[in-house]
Design a protein around this motif. Sequence first.
Motif, short mmCIF file in Angstrom:
data_model
loop_
_atom_site.label_atom_id
_atom_site.label_comp_id
_atom_site.label_asym_id
_atom_site.label_seq_id
_atom_site.Cartn_x
_atom_site.Cartn_y
_atom_site.Cartn_z
N LEU A 10 0.15 11.59 -15.95
CA LEU A 10 1.10 11.31 -14.89
C LEU A 10 0.86 12.21 -13.59
O LEU A 10 0.88 13.52 -13.66
CB LEU A 10 2.51 11.69 -15.30
N ASP A 11 0.27 11.59 -12.61
CA ASP A 11 -0.31 12.28 -11.41
C ASP A 11 0.66 12.69 -10.32
O ASP A 11 0.87 13.74 -9.85
CB ASP A 11 -1.58 11.28 -10.76
N ARG A 12 1.79 11.66 -10.18
CA ARG A 12 2.61 12.03 -9.05
C ARG A 12 3.66 10.85 -9.23
O ARG A 12 3.58 10.08 -9.58
CB ARG A 12 1.82 11.90 -7.78
N PHE A 13 4.89 11.10 -8.28
CA PHE A 13 5.77 9.98 -8.07
C PHE A 13 5.76 9.58 -6.83
O PHE A 13 5.53 10.56 -5.81
CB PHE A 13 7.07 10.86 -8.47
N GLU A 14 5.86 8.59 -6.58
CA GLU A 14 5.95 7.80 -5.28
C GLU A 14 7.35 7.27 -5.19
O GLU A 14 7.30 5.73 -5.55
CB GLU A 14 4.76 6.95 -4.59
N ASP A 15 8.36 7.66 -4.32
CA ASP A 15 9.81 7.03 -4.50
C ASP A 15 9.97 6.72 -6.19
O ASP A 15 10.07 7.80 -6.80
CB ASP A 15 9.74 5.70 -3.59
N ASP A 16 10.38 5.64 -6.36
CA ASP A 16 10.73 5.35 -7.95
C ASP A 16 9.58 5.04 -8.70
O ASP A 16 9.82 4.42 -9.86
CB ASP A 16 11.92 4.18 -7.76
N LEU A 17 8.41 5.13 -8.28
CA LEU A 17 7.39 4.78 -8.95
C LEU A 17 6.48 6.06 -9.63
O LEU A 17 6.30 6.97 -8.93
CB LEU A 17 6.23 3.84 -8.42
N ALA A 18 6.09 5.76 -10.89
CA ALA A 18 5.14 6.84 -11.16
C ALA A 18 3.75 6.39 -11.46
O ALA A 18 3.42 5.23 -11.74
CB ALA A 18 5.59 6.94 -12.88
N VAL A 19 2.87 7.36 -10.89
CA VAL A 19 1.48 6.84 -10.71
C VAL A 19 0.76 7.56 -11.97
O VAL A 19 0.81 8.81 -11.80
CB VAL A 19 0.74 7.24 -9.38
N VAL A 20 0.24 6.85 -12.82
CA VAL A 20 -0.46 7.25 -14.07
C VAL A 20 -1.93 6.90 -13.82
O VAL A 20 -2.45 5.93 -13.72
CB VAL A 20 0.25 6.57 -15.14
N LEU A 21 -2.76 8.17 -14.02
CA LEU A 21 -4.21 8.03 -13.99
C LEU A 21 -4.70 7.57 -15.58
O LEU A 21 -4.01 8.13 -16.62
CB LEU A 21 -4.89 9.03 -13.74
N LEU A 22 -5.52 6.57 -15.47
CA LEU A 22 -5.90 6.04 -16.99
C LEU A 22 -7.36 6.42 -17.23
O LEU A 22 -8.18 6.35 -16.32
CB LEU A 22 -5.88 4.53 -16.73
N GLU A 23 -7.51 7.35 -18.39
CA GLU A 23 -8.69 7.58 -18.76
C GLU A 23 -9.11 7.00 -20.14
O GLU A 23 -8.66 6.87 -20.89
CB GLU A 23 -8.66 9.31 -19.08
N ARG A 24 -10.63 7.09 -20.11
CA ARG A 24 -11.10 6.49 -21.30
C ARG A 24 -12.59 7.54 -21.45
O ARG A 24 -13.05 7.53 -20.59
CB ARG A 24 -11.14 5.20 -21.43
N ASP A 25 -12.65 7.94 -22.63
CA ASP A 25 -13.83 8.81 -22.91
C ASP A 25 -14.05 9.72 -21.96
O ASP A 25 -15.22 9.95 -21.26
CB ASP A 25 -14.97 7.77 -22.95
N GLY A 26 -12.82 10.53 -21.32
CA GLY A 26 -12.90 11.62 -20.69
C GLY A 26 -12.94 11.13 -19.09
O GLY A 26 -13.19 12.30 -18.23
N ASP A 27 -13.00 10.14 -18.81
CA ASP A 27 -13.34 9.55 -17.68
C ASP A 27 -12.32 8.76 -16.84
O ASP A 27 -11.64 8.29 -17.55
CB ASP A 27 -14.34 8.59 -17.16
N THR A 28 -11.88 9.38 -15.75
CA THR A 28 -10.83 8.25 -15.14
C THR A 28 -11.32 7.24 -14.59
O THR A 28 -12.11 7.20 -13.80
CB THR A 28 -10.14 9.38 -13.80
#
Length: 94
Positions: A10-28
Amino acid sequence: MATGEYRGVLDRFEDDLAVVLLERDGDTIGDIALPREQLPEDGRHQDALFAIEMEGETVQTISYCPEETRKQAEQAQSRFDRLSQRPPGSDEEN
């Protein structure tokens, strides 16, 4: 986004949205914006870690990983503490 399992941060909230960074094998590899209510309640804080299963662009499941989140926070704090310490002999004398 490819169908599969990802680690989400979970990177941040923008109003009512949650911005989630997706990672696989240690890379975003991308990010997704979800309604805040779609996140597990106990994981609605910055830097929370999730196990996310995607099917194309659609989140199929999202699970909060409290133990992994705790370990990650402890490791980050430990790195910060080490970096914030002055090296021996760096005190200036006037």
